[in-house]
Motif scaffolding. Structure first.
Motif, PDB file in Angstrom:
ATOM      1  N   GLY A  55       1.057  -1.512   0.233  1.00 50.08           N
ATOM      2  CA  GLY A  55       0.221  -0.379   0.259  1.00 50.08           C
ATOM      3  C   GLY A  55       0.767   1.394  -0.160  1.00 50.08           C
ATOM      4  N   ASN A  56       2.155   1.359  -0.926  1.00 55.13           N
ATOM      5  CA  ASN A  56       3.079   2.356  -0.176  1.00 55.13           C
ATOM      6  C   ASN A  56       2.994   2.711  -1.813  1.00 55.13           C
ATOM      7  OD1 ASN A  56       3.715   1.774   2.495  1.00 55.13           O
ATOM      8  ND2 ASN A  56       5.604   0.342   1.170  1.00 55.13           N
ATOM      9  N   HIS A  57       3.154   4.334  -1.289  1.00 55.79           N
ATOM     10  CA  HIS A  57       2.934   5.353  -2.549  1.00 55.79           C
ATOM     11  C   HIS A  57       4.047   4.890  -3.591  1.00 55.79           C
ATOM     12  CE1 HIS A  57      -1.180   8.103  -1.798  1.00 55.79           C
ATOM     13  NE2 HIS A  57      -0.671   6.833  -1.157  1.00 55.79           N
ATOM     14  N   LEU A  58       4.008   4.481  -4.604  1.00 51.43           N
ATOM     15  CA  LEU A  58       4.875   4.351  -5.775  1.00 51.43           C
ATOM     16  C   LEU A  58       5.831   5.500  -6.557  1.00 51.43           C
ATOM     17  CD1 LEU A  58       5.040   0.840  -6.709  1.00 51.43           C
ATOM     18  CD2 LEU A  58       6.342   1.639  -4.913  1.00 51.43           C
ATOM     19  N   PRO A  59       6.904   6.113  -6.422  1.00 50.12           N
ATOM     20  CA  PRO A  59       7.114   7.656  -7.283  1.00 50.12           C
ATOM     21  C   PRO A  59       7.183   7.065  -9.035  1.00 50.12           C
ATOM     22  CG  PRO A  59       9.413   5.837  -7.316  1.00 50.12           C
ATOM     23  CD  PRO A  59       7.645   5.376  -6.616  1.00 50.12           C
ATOM     24  N   ALA A  60       7.229   8.199  -9.976  1.00 49.08           N
ATOM     25  CA  ALA A  60       6.824   8.211 -11.403  1.00 49.08           C
ATOM     26  C   ALA A  60       7.356   7.150 -12.279  1.00 49.08           C
ATOM     27  CB  ALA A  60       6.967   8.979 -12.403  1.00 49.08           C
ATOM     28  N   GLY A  61       7.346   5.846 -12.708  1.00 49.50           N
ATOM     29  CA  GLY A  61       7.693   5.251 -13.548  1.00 49.50           C
ATOM     30  C   GLY A  61       7.955   3.956 -13.061  1.00 49.50           C
ATOM     31  N   GLN A  62       7.236   3.510 -11.887  1.00 50.25           N
ATOM     32  CA  GLN A  62       7.152   1.854 -10.612  1.00 50.25           C
ATOM     33  C   GLN A  62       5.778   1.897 -11.316  1.00 50.25           C
ATOM     34  OE1 GLN A  62       8.489   1.391  -7.182  1.00 50.25           O
ATOM     35  NE2 GLN A  62      10.767   3.674  -7.807  1.00 50.25           N
ATOM     36  N   THR A  63       5.532   0.430 -11.218  1.00 47.51           N
ATOM     37  CA  THR A  63       4.257   0.272 -11.796  1.00 47.51           C
ATOM     38  C   THR A  63       3.561  -0.821 -10.310  1.00 47.51           C
ATOM     39  OG1 THR A  63       5.360  -0.921 -14.046  1.00 47.51           O
ATOM     40  CG2 THR A  63       3.196  -2.137 -12.606  1.00 47.51           C
ATOM     41  N   GLY A  64       2.311  -0.717 -10.749  1.00 47.34           N
ATOM     42  CA  GLY A  64       1.784  -1.042  -8.805  1.00 47.34           C
ATOM     43  C   GLY A  64       0.551  -1.026  -9.460  1.00 47.34           C
ATOM     44  N   GLU A  65      -0.629  -1.009  -8.360  1.00 44.32           N
ATOM     45  CA  GLU A  65      -1.896  -1.205  -8.460  1.00 44.32           C
ATOM     46  C   GLU A  65      -2.518   0.185  -8.457  1.00 44.32           C
ATOM     47  OE1 GLU A  65      -5.820  -2.619  -6.470  1.00 44.32           O
ATOM     48  OE2 GLU A  65      -4.063  -2.996  -5.146  1.00 44.32           O
ATOM     49  N   VAL A  66      -3.396   1.054  -9.526  1.00 46.43           N
ATOM     50  CA  VAL A  66      -3.909   2.057  -9.468  1.00 46.43           C
ATOM     51  C   VAL A  66      -4.804   2.676  -8.756  1.00 46.43           C
ATOM     52  CG1 VAL A  66      -4.632   3.546 -11.396  1.00 46.43           C
ATOM     53  CG2 VAL A  66      -3.619   2.295 -11.993  1.00 46.43           C
ATOM     54  N   ALA A  67      -4.200   4.052  -7.612  1.00 41.23           N
ATOM     55  CA  ALA A  67      -6.174   3.660  -7.292  1.00 41.23           C
ATOM     56  C   ALA A  67      -5.929   5.706  -6.565  1.00 41.23           C
ATOM     57  CB  ALA A  67      -5.027   3.904  -5.548  1.00 41.23           C
ATOM     58  N   ILE A  68      -7.106   5.335  -6.535  1.00 38.59           N
ATOM     59  CA  ILE A  68      -8.336   6.667  -6.717  1.00 38.59           C
ATOM     60  C   ILE A  68      -8.543   7.402  -5.763  1.00 38.59           C
ATOM     61  CG2 ILE A  68      -9.552   8.341  -8.171  1.00 38.59           C
ATOM     62  CD1 ILE A  68      -9.229   6.241 -10.311  1.00 38.59           C
ATOM     63  N   GLN A  69      -7.918   8.551  -5.649  1.00 34.02           N
ATOM     64  CA  GLN A  69      -9.046   9.287  -4.531  1.00 34.02           C
ATOM     65  C   GLN A  69      -9.645  10.405  -5.084  1.00 34.02           C
ATOM     66  OE1 GLN A  69      -7.121  12.447  -1.513  1.00 34.02           O
ATOM     67  NE2 GLN A  69      -6.818  10.716  -0.100  1.00 34.02           N
ATOM     68  N   ALA A  70     -11.042  10.932  -4.687  1.00 33.71           N
ATOM     69  CA  ALA A  70     -11.491  11.739  -5.242  1.00 33.71           C
ATOM     70  C   ALA A  70     -13.175  12.033  -4.886  1.00 33.71           C
ATOM     71  CB  ALA A  70     -12.727  11.500  -6.956  1.00 33.71           C
ATOM     72  N   PRO A  71     -13.963  13.046  -4.676  1.00 30.72           N
ATOM     73  CA  PRO A  71     -15.124  13.493  -3.419  1.00 30.72           C
ATOM     74  C   PRO A  71     -15.743  12.326  -4.411  1.00 30.72           C
ATOM     75  CG  PRO A  71     -14.668  15.462  -5.221  1.00 30.72           C
ATOM     76  CD  PRO A  71     -13.916  14.157  -5.516  1.00 30.72           C
ATOM     77  N   ALA A  72     -15.387  12.020  -5.366  1.00 29.54           N
ATOM     78  CA  ALA A  72     -16.469  11.227  -6.440  1.00 29.54           C
ATOM     79  C   ALA A  72     -17.405   9.779  -5.969  1.00 29.54           C
ATOM     80  CB  ALA A  72     -17.254  11.733  -7.781  1.00 29.54           C
ATOM     81  N   THR A  73     -16.009   8.961  -5.040  1.00 31.53           N
ATOM     82  CA  THR A  73     -15.892   7.495  -4.910  1.00 31.53           C
ATOM     83  C   THR A  73     -17.287   7.235  -4.028  1.00 31.53           C
ATOM     84  OG1 THR A  73     -14.596   7.884  -3.370  1.00 31.53           O
ATOM     85  CG2 THR A  73     -13.470   7.673  -5.320  1.00 31.53           C
ATOM     86  N   ILE A  74     -17.304   6.098  -4.356  1.00 32.37           N
ATOM     87  CA  ILE A  74     -18.156   5.573  -3.830  1.00 32.37           C
ATOM     88  C   ILE A  74     -18.314   5.338  -2.422  1.00 32.37           C
ATOM     89  CG2 ILE A  74     -19.047   4.407  -5.914  1.00 32.37           C
ATOM     90  CD1 ILE A  74     -18.240   1.793  -4.502  1.00 32.37           C
TER      91      ILE A  74
END
Length: 552
Positions: free
Chosen positions: A392-411
């Motif tokens: 669950g750690n945030h990876l820097p640009a160029g590294q591959t991992g799971e995409v996660a989204i933060q937004a006021p519209a998430t369920i």
């Protein structure tokens, strides 16, 4: 370095949202940016923009046309009918219809009645429909005739409102139009539940993605801000936009794309909906010509059919500006072809999920041509995208991992599934998409794989597990695996590798699947294995080997 278009976008957005601008942006308790000066509930949303655009067309469906004012009045009348029927605040009310005027009116009516609009996939068969009804227990479902018959066969206590959608709207929803005009509607709050949309997970069972009113309208406003910014860019370059736009609605309204970036966003920006009952490329060209359609949103297949149709030059398609796509990436060759086959049009690729109310990333115009394999940059300033490692750690640009989204519209979460809800969110409020990708130095997202066994066929999500479960219900099937195969027209199609006992043919398996699954989920090919399928050391079927052997 940001592209010239990105720099223009930043400048126009800053003017829109800065001091004296039309958009007021605030932050919620979780630090997420949101639009603060627009209505925060759907009833207020429908009322406010009807006042702004009252005499303008909002719904165009065949010979039927509704202005904003007519639509608002009719949906209020239908809402009073729902309340008179016994619908109370928080009750689920389903919609099971093909695209039609009654669908749009029913959606607004449910929101005004305080109900939770439960958007049922119109392509589902008996078992899929039964699961959705059992999960959400709607008090009523507003249906067209074919869906009404299917639901009645389930033998549930759900009340069926059978709408004759081929009649004018007052006749189509006649069962809801007889309530007393003084029937009071409930007061709806931003944090009240508003919608349930269904999503296929890796388990195959559809989950109900539950959103509040605030989450749904914020999803629309995020798109509105993007479109207002793009309009500002066009006007600054001397390219005026028509006073009232027209959107060709070819995607199903029960999908999040149909609900959010098409229907709800259109309502805010004075854009009429030109409804198609189902996709037909020649009808689409006729409607673009006759109704002066300015924007078309569909899966890549639809754009390709439009470009390649032999009768394309017989229609005036000059009103068409943006061609928006989502659900699957368009090949780079399609983008280059579009410049020649549909001159004057622009391309936009979107990336979002049912669970994010469609918001996420957008790849726009020249940027899309420059980076055709990217889904684009996050929708600023509302969306943040993170790439996570297995911890669950945030990876820097160029590294591959799971995409996660933060937004006021998430369920808000998955309906009646707290475990799945907890698994979906990180501690810092990012939604785990199940997609694998990376961000480049300009913050553009590239999707490279999916963690879940999901096949995307022409924009439709298919859970391999669901199709496999249906196959295992055939008495002759011993082992099976369902895999994606690349397809130029649809992006991906499902295929099945099956080991059977006794006499069993691909035709038998196709007929069996067709009796249990929506047509788009039925495998395109059934490969009959003559030996047990290969397995890993864990005992699981070796999907990677089979994918290399048959899927590619």
């Amino acid at each position: 370095m940001p592209s010239p278009l990105d720099q223009k976008y930043e400048a126009v957005l800053a003017a829109l949202s800065g001091p004296g601008g039309r958009i007021v942006i605030d932050q919620d308790e979780q630090g997420r940016s949101f639009v603060a000066n627009f209505p925060q509930t759907l009833p207020m949303f429908f009322g406010m923009f009807a006042q702004l655009y009252g005499p303008n067309d909002f719904v165009i469906s065949g010979d039927e046309r509704l202005t904003y004012a007519e639509f608002d009045a009719l949906s209020t009348k239908a809402a009073q009918g729902l309340v008179a029927m016994g619908i109370e605040k928080g009750d689920r009310v389903g919609i099971a219809m093909r695209n039609c005027t009654a669908w749009v009116v029913a959606y607004a009516a449910i929101a005004k009645a305080g109900g939770v609009a439960t958007l049922i996939n119109g392509w589902w068969r008996h078992e899929e429909l039964a699961h959705a009804i059992e999960l959400t227990e709607p008090k009523a479902v507003i249906c067209d005739h074919p869906r009404a018959r299917l639901i009645e066969k389930l033998g549930t206590d759900t009340k069926v409102v059978d709408a004759d959608i081929d009649q004018p709207i007052t006749q189509a929803l006649a069962d809801l139009m007889g309530a007393d005009e003084g029937t009071a509607l409930p007061e709806v709050q931003p944090e009240d539940d508003a919608t349930i949309l269904f999503t296929s997970g890796s388990t195959g069972k559809a989950k109900g993605a539950l959103s509040t009113h605030r989450q749904v309208v914020q999803g629309a406003y995020i798109y509105v801000v993007s479109l207002m910014t793009l309009r500002g860019i066009l006007e600054s370059e001397g390219n005026p936009v028509p006073e009232q736009m027209r959107a060709l609605v070819s995607v199903p309204l029960f999908h999040v794309t149909g609900q959010t970036p098409v229907m709800l966003t259109s309502y805010v920006i004075n854009r009429a909906l030109v409804l198609m009952p189902k996709w037909d490329v020649e009808l689409a060209m006729q409607l673009i010509q006759d109704e002066k359609v300015t924007v078309f949103t569909g899966v890549p297949t639809m754009a390709l059919e439009l470009m390649a149709h032999p009768k394309k030059d017989e229609y005036d398609l000059s009103s068409l500006g943006d061609i928006n796509s989502g659900g699957a990436p368009r090949p780079a060759a399609h983008l280059k072809r579009q410049k020649d086959d549909l001159p004057g049009t622009r391309s936009i690729q979107g990336y979002g999920l049912t669970e994010t109310n469609a918001v996420g990333c957008g790849n726009i115009w020249d940027n899309y041509l420059a980076k055709p394999t990217s889904t684009g940059a996050p929708q600023k300033p509302f969306v943040k995208v993170a790439i996570l490692d297995d911890e669950g750690n945030h990876l820097p640009a160029g590294q591959t991992g799971e995409v996660a989204i933060q937004a006021p519209a998430t369920i808000k979460g998955y309906f009646r599934d707290p475990e799945a809800t907890a698994e979906a969110y990180t501690d810092d409020h990012y939604f785990r998409t199940g997609d694998v990708g990376y961000l480049d130095e300009e913050d553009y997202l590239f999707i490279v794989d999916r963690k879940k066994s999901i096949i995307i066929r022409g924009g439709e999500n298919i859970a391999s597990a669901e199709v496999e479960q249906a196959l295992y219900e055939h008495p002759a099937v011993v082992e099976c695996v369902v895999l994606p195969r690349k397809n130029e027209r649809l992006g991906e199609v499902p295929i099945a590798v099956v080991l059977c006992k006794g006499e069993c043919t691909p035709h038998d398996l196709e007929a069996h699947c067709a009796s249990k699954l929506a047509a788009f989920k039925v495998p395109e090919e059934f490969i009959m294995a003559d030996a047990p399928l290969p397995r890993l050391g864990t005992g699981k079927i070796d999907r990677v080997t089979l994918q290399k052997q048959y899927g590619e």
